[in-house]
Design a protein around this motif. Structure first.
Motif, PDB file in Angstrom:
ATOM      1  N   ALA A   9      39.801 -38.199  58.820  1.00  0.00           N
ATOM      2  CA  ALA A   9      38.572 -37.481  58.974  1.00  0.00           C
ATOM      3  C   ALA A   9      38.187 -37.256  60.057  1.00  0.00           C
ATOM      4  N   ALA A  10      38.573 -38.103  61.138  1.00  0.00           N
ATOM      5  CA  ALA A  10      38.169 -37.948  62.409  1.00  0.00           C
ATOM      6  C   ALA A  10      39.086 -36.626  63.015  1.00  0.00           C
ATOM      7  N   ALA A  11      40.189 -36.692  62.678  1.00  0.00           N
ATOM      8  CA  ALA A  11      40.912 -35.465  63.061  1.00  0.00           C
ATOM      9  C   ALA A  11      40.422 -34.067  62.468  1.00  0.00           C
ATOM     10  N   MET A  12      40.027 -34.143  61.240  1.00  0.00           N
ATOM     11  CA  MET A  12      39.427 -33.153  60.889  1.00  0.00           C
ATOM     12  C   MET A  12      38.022 -32.729  61.389  1.00  0.00           C
ATOM     13  N   THR A  13      37.391 -33.716  61.663  1.00  0.00           N
ATOM     14  CA  THR A  13      36.018 -33.503  62.722  1.00  0.00           C
ATOM     15  C   THR A  13      36.478 -32.763  63.803  1.00  0.00           C
ATOM     16  N   VAL A  14      37.516 -33.305  64.617  1.00  0.00           N
ATOM     17  CA  VAL A  14      38.013 -32.451  65.711  1.00  0.00           C
ATOM     18  C   VAL A  14      38.145 -31.219  65.586  1.00  0.00           C
ATOM     19  N   PHE A  15      39.002 -30.745  64.657  1.00  0.00           N
ATOM     20  CA  PHE A  15      39.374 -29.377  64.133  1.00  0.00           C
ATOM     21  C   PHE A  15      38.319 -28.565  63.919  1.00  0.00           C
ATOM     22  N   MET A  16      37.345 -29.084  63.265  1.00  0.00           N
ATOM     23  CA  MET A  16      36.207 -28.272  62.740  1.00  0.00           C
ATOM     24  C   MET A  16      35.145 -27.946  64.208  1.00  0.00           C
ATOM     25  N   LEU A  17      34.946 -28.981  64.814  1.00  0.00           N
ATOM     26  CA  LEU A  17      34.004 -28.990  66.182  1.00  0.00           C
ATOM     27  C   LEU A  17      34.929 -28.042  66.934  1.00  0.00           C
ATOM     28  N   SER A  18      36.122 -28.157  66.900  1.00  0.00           N
ATOM     29  CA  SER A  18      36.907 -27.261  68.180  1.00  0.00           C
ATOM     30  C   SER A  18      36.707 -25.787  67.500  1.00  0.00           C
ATOM     31  N   LEU A  19      36.882 -25.876  66.237  1.00  0.00           N
ATOM     32  CA  LEU A  19      36.690 -24.306  65.888  1.00  0.00           C
ATOM     33  C   LEU A  19      35.255 -23.609  65.999  1.00  0.00           C
ATOM     34  N   LEU A  20      34.372 -24.441  65.671  1.00  0.00           N
ATOM     35  CA  LEU A  20      33.029 -24.180  66.141  1.00  0.00           C
ATOM     36  C   LEU A  20      32.700 -23.857  67.601  1.00  0.00           C
ATOM     37  N   GLY A  21      33.550 -24.658  68.478  1.00  0.00           N
ATOM     38  CA  GLY A  21      33.288 -24.333  69.803  1.00  0.00           C
ATOM     39  C   GLY A  21      32.488 -25.455  70.570  1.00  0.00           C
ATOM     40  N   PHE A  22      32.454 -26.524  70.113  1.00  0.00           N
ATOM     41  CA  PHE A  22      31.682 -27.757  70.469  1.00  0.00           C
ATOM     42  C   PHE A  22      32.300 -28.234  71.598  1.00  0.00           C
ATOM     43  N   PRO A  23      31.359 -28.735  72.633  1.00  0.00           N
ATOM     44  CA  PRO A  23      31.836 -29.096  73.887  1.00  0.00           C
ATOM     45  C   PRO A  23      32.592 -30.357  73.690  1.00  0.00           C
ATOM     46  N   GLY A  24      33.592 -30.395  74.642  1.00  0.00           N
ATOM     47  CA  GLY A  24      34.405 -31.916  74.632  1.00  0.00           C
ATOM     48  C   GLY A  24      35.713 -31.304  73.702  1.00  0.00           C
ATOM     49  N   THR A  25      35.662 -30.310  73.387  1.00  0.00           N
ATOM     50  CA  THR A  25      37.078 -29.686  72.584  1.00  0.00           C
ATOM     51  C   THR A  25      37.606 -28.518  73.229  1.00  0.00           C
ATOM     52  N   ALA A  26      38.731 -28.448  73.190  1.00  0.00           N
ATOM     53  CA  ALA A  26      39.424 -27.090  73.597  1.00  0.00           C
ATOM     54  C   ALA A  26      38.868 -25.771  73.232  1.00  0.00           C
ATOM     55  N   GLN A  32      27.671  -7.771  78.253  1.00  0.00           N
ATOM     56  CA  GLN A  32      26.836  -8.836  77.980  1.00  0.00           C
ATOM     57  C   GLN A  32      26.415  -8.926  76.366  1.00  0.00           C
ATOM     58  N   LEU A  33      26.373  -8.047  75.842  1.00  0.00           N
ATOM     59  CA  LEU A  33      25.718  -7.725  74.444  1.00  0.00           C
ATOM     60  C   LEU A  33      27.099  -8.285  73.605  1.00  0.00           C
ATOM     61  N   LEU A  34      28.268  -8.205  74.316  1.00  0.00           N
ATOM     62  CA  LEU A  34      29.364  -8.646  73.191  1.00  0.00           C
ATOM     63  C   LEU A  34      29.192 -10.084  73.383  1.00  0.00           C
ATOM     64  N   ALA A  35      28.861 -10.575  74.540  1.00  0.00           N
ATOM     65  CA  ALA A  35      28.962 -12.231  74.617  1.00  0.00           C
ATOM     66  C   ALA A  35      27.698 -12.777  73.978  1.00  0.00           C
ATOM     67  N   VAL A  36      26.555 -11.910  73.807  1.00  0.00           N
ATOM     68  CA  VAL A  36      25.444 -12.503  72.998  1.00  0.00           C
ATOM     69  C   VAL A  36      25.950 -12.434  71.551  1.00  0.00           C
ATOM     70  N   VAL A  37      26.644 -11.554  71.313  1.00  0.00           N
ATOM     71  CA  VAL A  37      27.204 -11.463  69.596  1.00  0.00           C
ATOM     72  C   VAL A  37      28.054 -12.745  69.427  1.00  0.00           C
ATOM     73  N   LEU A  38      28.878 -13.029  70.550  1.00  0.00           N
ATOM     74  CA  LEU A  38      29.812 -13.937  70.122  1.00  0.00           C
ATOM     75  C   LEU A  38      29.060 -15.302  70.098  1.00  0.00           C
ATOM     76  N   VAL A  39      28.037 -15.352  70.803  1.00  0.00           N
ATOM     77  CA  VAL A  39      27.465 -16.726  70.839  1.00  0.00           C
ATOM     78  C   VAL A  39      26.562 -16.866  69.534  1.00  0.00           C
ATOM     79  N   LEU A  40      25.868 -15.880  69.089  1.00  0.00           N
ATOM     80  CA  LEU A  40      25.105 -15.772  68.080  1.00  0.00           C
ATOM     81  C   LEU A  40      25.974 -16.156  66.843  1.00  0.00           C
ATOM     82  N   THR A  41      27.117 -15.532  66.632  1.00  0.00           N
ATOM     83  CA  THR A  41      27.828 -15.773  65.440  1.00  0.00           C
ATOM     84  C   THR A  41      28.486 -16.937  65.490  1.00  0.00           C
ATOM     85  N   SER A  42      28.873 -17.412  66.514  1.00  0.00           N
ATOM     86  CA  SER A  42      29.201 -18.920  66.672  1.00  0.00           C
ATOM     87  C   SER A  42      28.288 -20.034  66.130  1.00  0.00           C
TER      88      SER A  42
END
Lengths: 501, 661
Positions: free
Chosen positions: A379-396, A414-424
């Motif tokens: 479960a811990a590993a899966m959490t790491v994968f999910m958080l990393s896919l999400l782009g959570f700080p502390g993960t690659a 900038q607009l592309l960056a904004v879309v990237l963040v919002l969709t994240s």
């Protein structure tokens, strides 16, 4: 190390990684033809493939470390860090897939030893895609990879979903290959060459927007790539195919096949169409639509495997954003993100494979309830994968997204960056429920998860991926530096002047 | 710049040692809470060592004769554009005085705590917090710029919160901690605003720079400097419990008594006085703000003294006395007598710590007695005491010393420090008559001070004992580990006055001379204090007369024989009742501020804005909309290859159209 391509020894050296892998293809082929009667034989085939992949990886790293360069214009295969960097990615993906498959195939009762052979061929094709400096080589690599993967998708002949997936993939893939090939033909017609660098010098000589033939060629080429990397709206095959294929194959397709498409796309765009504006706009739209659609539809999924399929579409959008920046910073961001993405995607599919049976099509988020208390490490590993896919700080995943964002901002998008963040942000809506289910809900029954185990190779895959993701999340510098050096090969060192057609 | 003496360089150690103690004791409290010997050694040892270091630092500074502050920069803390903040300590005459008070009184109170907290299960946690407090207090007084000081300022607030609510199993204690924290936050907002204004106008937050630039950048009495100093003073009213933010301090008595002595009497609450003295240039340039400081100080001094007259809880009396004495300190720094303010801070640290710890002994004795007989009576209520001098002579004698110093009877230390403040206020009255009013308020406050202190002492130690028949035989003097520190504080309470004797006496004004490098910055903006020797003698005589008269009046008027134990007491009536209920200020704040705020937060901010608009419409609405799109997208996924090809071709057309421009 400077390699002289005029003598045989030099040529052999320049092609060493592909030759090594090709040799092992033959070894595995002979073994499979000779012994294919039992799971033990199949296991040996897997181990042989693993040996081949590891040796090829060693060769690539050796070439990279000794900074192998060509003395002349490399006509067919490039000899640059970018080729080595992408080859490392593909080989890493393939190694993880083989490790994952060793036990999986036996568990699922799939006894088709050619499986490993196809994986090797597919990987060989990818290496030609990442290294080819000629459109024909790239196309050959693409087809080699695609055909192998078509078969892999349908490897479990008893499963109707498998067969459906393979057929759909094949039909649409053939359709897309047509576009790709036609694009090559048009570009050849406009420039008189299929060499990427030479095309580049040609294209910089005339205004592309006025040359309809070259423009159309580029467009069709882009569509061919967009299909391979599953960009919206050329993605429709992805959910069905990912869903129906055996889970390790799905991981392989989501990670390595996609990375190969991007690797070739990036090289073609950078070498041949470096100074051209039009493709930025086209890719910009592709990136935005892919990020939005991929994330939105992923939100509506109940089944984990399908959710991960859409998640891989969303990630194609993020990678497209990196390509759109058109800078070497964007290329470096792509390489780093592709590394992180390979690890987290294959890791997530490995956990899924552990949690399910019979192709894992039926595993929903609720089936993970209480995994945190029963299988804490998994479960811990899966959490790491999910958080990393999400782009959570502390993960690659976070570092990777951060570099894509900074590349996009530097390229004034900038607009592309904004879309990237919002969709994240939207993606949190489907990456976090599995985590919540694992830790905040009680197991559905006392014997739940009793069969959820990762053994042997799969355990290694999960542990290694999770550990690397965290390590790169906190100390990304070594990997970032490698990605940066890998991206340097994309800017041609010498500009060759040739006569026009 | 002259050579920095080696001893002064050691100053980091004074702060680092308590921090180390906190880390070690914190770890022990988590893993080995029973290791009391180790906790004691670490907790007391680090602070005692910090005191030794402080003495070295002070000696080093005195030996060097430096006039400029010594700034020791350790590392760059926040480099952000124009804002460059260093973690740096400033050693000068003022910070050294504070350093000695904090570590000296702190070490004594740590020793006292060994006995007082000896049987508490949270022994290790207690010492961890106490060490952390000393660390933050040192950061506060040593910081060389406003933000570092603010870190200490917030840190001591945190420790205060943790220690007030130390026995958090009782909800009232936890609430008292929260109250203290929130009240302080109101003041902290002022501190922050002041920092923003200073940075905006001067571009720096370093003390030396700010005080160098302020006289050339600001106009004397200008709006900006007035705003800055008023905002700073708002921070002081929170931290130092002045009107209107004083109500948390009496409630803070919920914490262990040594904590009250250390944090809520001797050190933390005087931080505001230190801040004004530290920023004396700024305040001297803002006469209006200074008058506000003096006025609030004088009002608080009188107001709190009247409340103290009718409190029955021994700690509450001392707490209001603290609020009142802090008022005197602000009166001092407000009239521009920065030395007098700091002088009173030092003497007060001795006698008020002494009072609190002596009260701690009394409470400890009563608590043990009630514990022995299993009766649940209030061990802090004066009505349950009486005649205790027969059972605890040392404590009685020492508390009398502390009390007399607090009253300001010559030759005890409080006499000299309070008199110098009132004399300075009187002197300023010559230029601005409003200061005569402040002086008058302070003088009337002194009368009440004599009354309530004498009342406290009589009810506690004299007359018949009201503790109870069975309990009487269990009443004992506190152990030496607790009385020992009291003796030292008693010596301080008696003799600290010699630090700064009035001008009419020989060997006068030593502290004034010592602090001159710090206070001379602001002195240029202040009128000369001038009192004739006759006036000065007159004021000294008046102060003496007030103290003697107050004590005599209390002695004659109060009848400890007539008191009954708390359980049988009848409620007061009339003005007594108003005083006993502290003028109902808590209730007024509750009705005027707390309740409307809660209503607004609940009805408008929570139910309407948050629950309905943000959660309902914005968040959930967006989520629903997003899911709808997702659902539409997944409907397109028909599974039919034909559909896919159609979409593929459509996509191709659009893409090519985009590329064609």
């Amino acid at each position: 190390m400077v390699i002289d391509l005029n003598n045989t020894a030099g040529l052999l050296l320049a092609l060493a990684p592909e030759l090594v892998l090709g040799f092992w293809c033959l070894v595995v082929m002979i073994w499979v033809a000779w012994r294919h009667g039992s799971f033990e034989d199949q296991w040996v085939a897997g181990v042989l493939s693993l040996a081949g992949l590891v040796m090829a990886l060693g060769t690539v790293i050796w070439l990279w470390a000794s900074d192998a360069r060509a003395a002349q214009l490399a006509g067919m295969m490039a000899l640059d860090p970018y080729r080595y960097a992408t080859a490392v990615l593909f080989l890493l993906g393939a190694i993880l897939t083989v490790l994952l498959s060793l036990d999986y195939l036996k568990r699922e009762g799939v006894r088709i030893p050619e499986y490993y052979l196809l994986l090797l061929f597919g990987t060989l094709g990818m290496m030609f895609m990442g290294g080819g400096s000629d459109l024909i080589v790239i196309f050959l690599g693409l087809e080699l990879m695609s055909v192998a993967v078509y078969v892999l998708a349908g490897i479990d002949r008893r499963s109707p979903f498998c067969a459906e997936a393979a057929l759909k993939y094949f039909l649409l893939g053939a359709f897309a290959s047509g576009f790709f090939l036609y694009g090559i033909a048009l570009i050849y017609g406009a420039t008189g060459t299929t060499n990427l660098v030479l095309i580049g010098t040609q294209v910089s000589g005339f205004a592309l927007s006025s040359n309809l033939m070259a423009l159309l060629g580029l467009g069709l080429l882009l569509i061919g790539f967009a299909f391979k990397v599953a960009a919206v709206p050329f993605h429709m095959w992805t959910p069905d195919v990912y869903d129906g294929s055996p889970t390790p194959v799905t991981g392989y397709m989501a990670a390595a096949v996609k990375a190969a498409g991007f690797a070739a796309l990036l090289r073609v765009l950078f070498h041949s169409f470096g100074g051209v504006v039009v493709w930025h706009e086209a890719l910009w739209w592709l990136a935005v639509i892919t990020m939005v659609a991929g994330n939105l539809v992923a939100l509506a999924q109940r089944q984990l495997k399908r959710m991960l399929a859409y998640s891989s579409i969303a990630h194609a959008g993020y990678l497209l954003a990196a390509v759109t920046s058109g800078s070497s910073a964007g290329a470096a961001a792509f390489l780093f993100y592709a590394l992180a993405y390979t690890l987290m995607t294959i890791g997530a599919f490995a956990v899924l494979a552990a949690a399910g049976r019979g192709g894992e099509r039926g595993v929903s988020v609720d089936d993970l309830n209480g995994l945190g208390s029963r299988r804490p490490w998994l479960a811990a590993a899966m959490t790491v994968f999910m958080l990393s896919l999400l782009g959570f700080p502390g993960t690659a995943g976070f570092i990777g997204k951060w570099y894509i964002l900074s590349a996009a901002i530097d390229a004034n998008q900038q607009l592309l960056a904004v879309v990237l963040v919002l969709t994240s942000v939207i993606s949190a809506g489907y990456y976090l429920p599995p985590v919540m289910a694992m830790y905040m809900r009680a197991p559905s029954s006392p014997e739940a998860h009793s069969e959820t185990t990762v053994a042997g190779g799969a355990r290694l895959v999960v542990a290694l991926s999770a550990a690397l993701l965290v390590v790169f999340g906190f100390w990304p510098n070594a990997a970032l530096e490698a990605a940066r050096r890998g991206s340097t090969g994309l800017t041609p060192a010498v500009v060759y002047t040739v006569e026009g057609p | 710049m002259t050579e920095i003496p080696e001893a002064v360089r050691l100053v980091w150690l004074a702060a680092a040692l308590p921090l180390l103690g906190f880390l070690a004791n914190g770890a022990l409290s988590l893993f080995r809470p029973a290791a009391r010997r180790a906790v004691t050694a670490i907790g007391v040892g680090t602070v005692a060592a910090a005191f030794a270091v402080s003495v070295l630092v002070a000696a080093g500074l005195a030996g060097s004769g430096a006039h400029e502050p010594v700034v020791l920069t350790y590392w760059s803390w926040i480099p952000a554009g124009d804002l460059v903040l260093n973690l740096a300590f400033q050693v000068d005459q003022l910070s050294v005085v504070m350093l000695l008070v904090v570590t000296g009184v702190g070490a004594l109170i740590h020793v006292f705590s060994i006995g007082y907290m000896g049987e508490d299960p949270g022994y290790a946690r207690y010492f961890a917090y106490l060490n952390l407090f000393i660390f933050f207090m040192l950061v506060l007084v040593l910081g060389s710029n406003f933000p570092v000081m603010f870190v200490g300022w917030e840190g001591v607030g945190l420790c205060s919160y943790l220690l007030i609510g130390f026995w958090f199993e009782d909800k009232a204690n936890a609430n008292a901690g929260k109250k203290a924290f929130i009240m302080n936050r109101i003041g902290d907002a002022g501190f922050l605003i002041a920092m923003f204004l200073i940075f905006r106008s001067l571009g720096t937050l370093e003390f030396t720079e700010v005080f160098r630039l302020a006289p050339v950048s600001f106009e004397v009495g200008g709006t900006l400097i007035t705003l800055i100093t008023l905002a700073l003073f708002l921070g002081c009213t929170g931290k130092s419990a002045q009107i209107p933010l004083y109500t948390w301090l009496p409630d803070a008595m919920a914490g262990p008594t040594p904590v009250s002595a250390l944090i809520h009497a001797a050190t933390m609450v005087t931080a505001g006085v230190y801040l004004v003295a530290r920023a004396n240039v700024l305040f001297a340039m803002a006469p209006i703000s200074s008058a506000v400081v003096a006025g609030i100080g004088a009002l608080t001094a009188l107001f709190a003294a009247t409340i103290a007259l009718k409190q029955w809880d021994i700690k509450k009396v001392i707490a209001y006395s603290t609020v009142s004495q802090l008022g005197y300190m602000f009166l001092g720094v407000g009239v521009g007598a920065y030395v007098s303010g700091i002088f009173h801070l030092v003497t007060h640290a001795f006698f008020k710590a002494l009072m609190f710890l002596a009260a701690g002994n009394v409470i400890y004795a009563l608590h043990q007695a009630y514990h022995a007989t299993h009766r649940h009576e209030d061990a802090q209520d004066l009505r349950n005491m009486g005649g205790l001098h027969r059972y605890m002579p040392w404590t009685a004698a020492l508390m009398w010393i502390g009390g007399l110093a607090n009253i300001g009877l010559p030759p005890f230390s409080g006499f000299f420090s309070k008199d110098s403040i009132l004399a300075a206020a009187f002197a300023r009255g010559h230029d601005a008559p409003i200061f005569y009013v402040f002086w008058a308020l302070g003088t009337v406050g002194a009368v009440f001070t004599a009354l309530y202190i004498t009342r406290l002492l009589i009810y506690t130690f004299h007359g018949p004992n009201r503790t109870g028949e069975a309990e009487r035989q269990h009443l004992r003097e506190a152990p030496p580990v607790m009385t020992g520190p009291l003796v030292i504080l008693g010596l301080g309470s008696v003799f600290a006055g010699v630090l700064n004797l009035p001008h009419v006496l020989p060997a006068a004004g030593w502290l004034e001379h010592w602090l001159e490098p710090v206070t001379s910055l602001g002195a240029v903006f202040l009128p000369e204090f001038h009192l004739t020797a006759g006036t000065e003698w007159g004021l000294l005589a008046l102060a003496t007369a007030i103290a003697v008269a107050g004590i005599a009046a209390a002695w004659r008027l109060l009848k400890p024989e007539a008191l009954v134990p708390a359980r049988q007491a009848v409620p007061e009536r009339g003005i007594e009742r108003v005083l006993a209920n502290k003028y109902y200020v808590d209730e007024i704040y509750d009705a005027l501020i707390v309740r409307p705020l809660i209503w607004f937060s609940e009805r408008v901010l929570w139910r309407t804005v948050d629950a309905l608009l943000i959660d309902g419409v914005a968040v959930n609405g967006m989520a629903r909309l997003t899911r709808l799109f997702g659902w539409i997208g997944s409907r397109l996924q028909t599974g039919q290859v034909g559909t896919y090809v159609v979409l593929f071709v459509l996509g191709t057309l659009v893409l090519l159209r985009v590329m064609a421009g």
